[in-house]
Motif scaffolding. Sequence first.
Motif, short mmCIF file in Angstrom:
data_model
loop_
_atom_site.label_atom_id
_atom_site.label_comp_id
_atom_site.label_asym_id
_atom_site.label_seq_id
_atom_site.Cartn_x
_atom_site.Cartn_y
_atom_site.Cartn_z
N ASN A 1 0.85 -1.19 0.00
CA ASN A 1 0.00 0.00 0.00
C ASN A 1 0.89 1.24 0.00
O ASN A 1 1.56 1.54 0.98
CB ASN A 1 -0.89 0.00 1.24
CG ASN A 1 -1.85 1.17 1.24
OD1 ASN A 1 -1.89 1.96 0.30
ND2 ASN A 1 -2.62 1.31 2.29
N LEU A 2 0.89 1.98 -1.12
CA LEU A 2 1.66 3.22 -1.26
C LEU A 2 0.75 4.42 -1.44
O LEU A 2 1.16 5.46 -1.97
CB LEU A 2 2.61 3.09 -2.46
CG LEU A 2 3.76 2.09 -2.30
CD1 LEU A 2 4.38 1.78 -3.65
CD2 LEU A 2 4.81 2.63 -1.35
N ALA A 3 -0.49 4.30 -1.00
CA ALA A 3 -1.46 5.37 -1.20
C ALA A 3 -1.13 6.60 -0.38
O ALA A 3 -0.42 6.54 0.63
CB ALA A 3 -2.86 4.86 -0.82
N LEU A 4 -1.65 7.75 -0.85
CA LEU A 4 -1.53 9.01 -0.12
C LEU A 4 -0.08 9.40 0.14
O LEU A 4 0.32 9.73 1.25
CB LEU A 4 -2.31 8.93 1.20
CG LEU A 4 -3.81 8.78 1.04
CD1 LEU A 4 -4.42 8.16 2.26
CD2 LEU A 4 -4.46 10.11 0.75
N LEU B 1 -1.43 2.44 -5.52
CA LEU B 1 -0.70 3.69 -5.76
C LEU B 1 -1.68 4.86 -5.84
O LEU B 1 -1.39 5.87 -6.46
CB LEU B 1 0.09 3.58 -7.07
CG LEU B 1 1.35 2.71 -7.01
CD1 LEU B 1 1.76 2.28 -8.41
CD2 LEU B 1 2.49 3.43 -6.32
N SER B 2 -2.82 4.73 -5.21
CA SER B 2 -3.85 5.77 -5.29
C SER B 2 -3.42 7.02 -4.55
O SER B 2 -2.61 6.99 -3.63
CB SER B 2 -5.17 5.25 -4.71
OG SER B 2 -5.01 4.90 -3.36
N LEU C 1 -4.65 2.80 -9.33
CA LEU C 1 -4.02 4.07 -9.72
C LEU C 1 -5.01 5.22 -9.57
O LEU C 1 -4.88 6.25 -10.23
CB LEU C 1 -3.52 3.98 -11.17
CG LEU C 1 -2.39 2.97 -11.40
CD1 LEU C 1 -2.14 2.78 -12.89
CD2 LEU C 1 -1.11 3.43 -10.72
N TYR C 2 -5.96 5.06 -8.71
CA TYR C 2 -7.01 6.04 -8.44
C TYR C 2 -6.42 7.37 -7.95
O TYR C 2 -5.45 7.41 -7.21
CB TYR C 2 -7.93 5.44 -7.39
CG TYR C 2 -8.99 6.33 -6.82
CD1 TYR C 2 -10.23 6.44 -7.43
CD2 TYR C 2 -8.77 7.05 -5.65
CE1 TYR C 2 -11.22 7.24 -6.89
CE2 TYR C 2 -9.75 7.85 -5.10
CZ TYR C 2 -10.98 7.94 -5.73
OH TYR C 2 -11.95 8.73 -5.19
N LEU D 1 -8.34 -3.14 -12.39
CA LEU D 1 -7.53 -1.95 -12.65
C LEU D 1 -8.38 -0.72 -12.39
O LEU D 1 -9.47 -0.57 -12.96
CB LEU D 1 -7.01 -1.95 -14.10
CG LEU D 1 -6.24 -0.70 -14.53
CD1 LEU D 1 -5.00 -0.50 -13.67
CD2 LEU D 1 -5.86 -0.81 -16.01
N LYS D 2 -7.87 0.17 -11.54
CA LYS D 2 -8.58 1.42 -11.24
C LYS D 2 -7.77 2.59 -11.80
O LYS D 2 -6.67 2.88 -11.32
CB LYS D 2 -8.77 1.58 -9.74
CG LYS D 2 -9.76 0.58 -9.15
CD LYS D 2 -10.22 1.00 -7.77
CE LYS D 2 -11.37 0.10 -7.31
NZ LYS D 2 -11.94 0.54 -6.02
N LEU D 3 -8.35 3.26 -12.81
CA LEU D 3 -7.73 4.43 -13.43
C LEU D 3 -8.66 5.64 -13.32
O LEU D 3 -8.53 6.59 -14.08
CB LEU D 3 -7.44 4.14 -14.91
CG LEU D 3 -6.24 3.24 -15.21
CD1 LEU D 3 -6.19 2.91 -16.69
CD2 LEU D 3 -4.94 3.90 -14.77
#
Length: 899
Positions: free
Chosen positions: A127-130, A152-153, A176-177, A202-204
């Motif tokens: 988890n690399l979000a925020l 990576l959101s 990738l949100y 996949l979230k774009l």
Amino acid sequence: MSTSVKLSACCVFLLCISEGNAKKPLDKDCSDYYPEQHEDKNSCIFEDHNYNEFSALNVDNYQTTFLNRHQKARDDDWDKRLGKKTFYSDPNQTLEHCTCVSTRCDCSRSHLKDVPKDLPRNVTHLNLALNLISKLPDCTFCNYKQLIYLDLSSNKLSRLGIASFRGLENLTMLNLYNNSLIYLSQTFPIGVFSDLKSLRCLKLNRNIENNYSSSFRYPDKALSKLTNLETLYLDGFIRAVFGSGFRNLIKLRSLVLAGHKEGYCLINGFDNRSFLNVKQITLLNVSNCNIWADKQTEYIFKPLVNLQTLDVSYNLDIGVNYLMRALKTMDQNNITRLIMNYIESSYHPSITISKSMAQSLPISLRYLEAQGNNFESLNEGALQFMPPNISYIDVGGNRFLYGKYIHDLHSLKALKVLKLNGGNNLHIIPRYEPMLTRPNNTGQGNSIAPPKRLIFNLPPNLLCLDMKLLGLSYILSELTIDKNNSLDFLILSNNYLPNLLGPVYGLSKLRKLYLNGCAVQQIHEGMFQHLDALQELSLKSNILEFFFKYTSKRQIFRYLKNLKILDLALNDLSLVYGGIFKDLDALEEINLNHNNMWMFNISISNMSNLHMLNLSHTQLGTLPLQTRQDIDRLVKTQNITVDMSGSPIRCDCTNLDFIQWMVSSRAFDANFEGYLCLYPDTSYKKNQDAYKEILNRLRFQCADNSTMFLVVLSVTLLMVTTVAGAVVYRFRWRLRYLYYVAYLVVKKKTKDKGREENFLYDVFIAYASEDEEFILESLLPALDRRELRVLVHGRDFAVGEFIASNIVTAVKESRKTLVVLTRNLLNSTWCNFELQMANMESVHTGRPVLVFLIKESIPTTELTADLLYHLNKNTYLVYPQGEVTDVFWNKLARDIMRL
């Protein structure tokens, strides 16, 4: 039968109709009777339960905080007011390092600019979000080839490299949100996803912000390598077309283009080629996409021959009629689930469901949601043409009236759940005209005309508009009125307007505004921005207590430079921010009567024209000195009236100065009619003689004899001190000898008495509940091994006793009280009580009671004076930071047992 009668007889049908389940009690929302769930499986809902317990990594944690919906979202898109990206975490809550549990690593909210290179090689969930990651160089994840989940959101990615995801052949979920990956060829080079052979989700979405460029194209060539992809989230833009590369996504089942809550979506209209290459999907979500009803809309879904679920909710400009025509073209489809909530503007005329509408629904339909579409009735016999297998219908939030269709409900043979519940009738005033009310809107052609600003026109010579008790139920949002009007007085009282957002344009001549009894709870700073001519504002009988108490530091009245009368009576105000009226220099009258104010901290020094301050029937017992001085200045230049009748004026010595000032001031009624006295015994008495009797009594009781008292006291103390000093000096050595002899005797008796006392426990542990893990897992076992009898409140306190009683008993029945000093203990009220009771026991019995175990290093600046005193006076041990040996525990046990 009249159709104007509300559907009172139909309330019997608000229950859920269940077949073969009559023994089960009905749940309040029919949740026990829902039909089978949709068959399509969302690949973005991760199935690893152990992983989901690691809550920081939950895939949807960052996409569930957008709550505003419907009209405001649509208007914000047109106003281009979405602003910069939103992050869903407090930026101050940062983590210095990644947290890894087994093969799962959480590096979110760490201000990282690059992907860490020192993570475990076997990491599977990352988890690399925020964070602040702006680029992914080639082979960024080559050391983490076992990854199956990558988030990576909410970063700053704007472009991907051809080898950014090299080596991730096991990856099944990529998020990738909420980045800046706009839909251009250079953003997604061909081959960027080539290694993601196992990717299923996949979230774009939420990547194009408010930038809806005509040059945008979906990266179909780059996506064509994802042959195992099942679920795809994208943003929507005008005339979006899914290119030929999407044909290679043979396993694609769910396509989500939803806006607002999910992402950015401003489709407006479709191209007739839009869905030709995604015929394989079974679920399509285009909710909140600002879709307009035009000719293309009728045929856009026709190619989707495998579609089972369609969600077009919150597209206010589609309209029910247009959607029905579109559904009619889908005769080859097998749609089982249709969600069409709020696709009709609430400002359109009500709709009667006809037979043709019912026939337009797919014959295979089993689940239907159609909330908030202005449905009013059904034509007789229309229900007989509904899909035969439909088992769930939710038409809540509509306007159904009584009609003959009631007798046709029996024809819905398969229906298990019918929801006719009322909806939220609190609307936002639209800034643009609803689509279908615009002239010359034929629904034909492909041109996308900008929406027309909604402007209300008033008769040019209208002076007073009275709309009280009209039944309005709105969030009073941005409102534009044609400026060619003469309106002087607007009355909106006794409607339901809980939130005053504004601004209101076009009422440049408005002098009086009444919003009494509108249940107002919130006022935005911009509400009165363009009402600069306003002279009288009445907000009486609303619910502004919490607003003024907690949020009113915002200067909501700062634009009302000409305001003369402000009425805030009957609002349950208890505390008002002192500077709330600082910009109201022209104010002449303030009405704060019938509130619960117990302290007047409002500055009136800037109100040179003030002539009426109504504070009657409040809880005010006095006025501060600054306010009195301001009133005295006003009295010199004009006639000002202050009314505190019905308020409990404190009649005691502490308030004598105020009563004397009040009686002598010309600002008050000389007879003080209706004024009260509050006595020290809390009794009330109505004033009868303008406070003459109470003033005479208080002057006598509160007479100042302090000077004589101080002189006599000083002389007496001087004489006593002189005599005592002479005696002490004469017998100084004998007194010193006797002191030490007595000290040794008392100390010996105390020790002997302590040895003879039979304590039930050797030690009572005082600690904060947040430190319970250390107590139960480390401290308690160590003392038990040394055969100490330990009392712990969570285990040994008597059930049913008062907490304070349990604490006093524990201190008295224990040889020592061991205080585990941590930051948590400093903030604990009960721990402080335990400490004070142990100190009192020591003072009362003469035996040392307190022992301190310093668990955390805390600066002395954070300690209270009492705690510093106890630490200096009593025994304390510092808990070792490294390995804790038996030497430490043995010493602690000896200190506890030592008297």
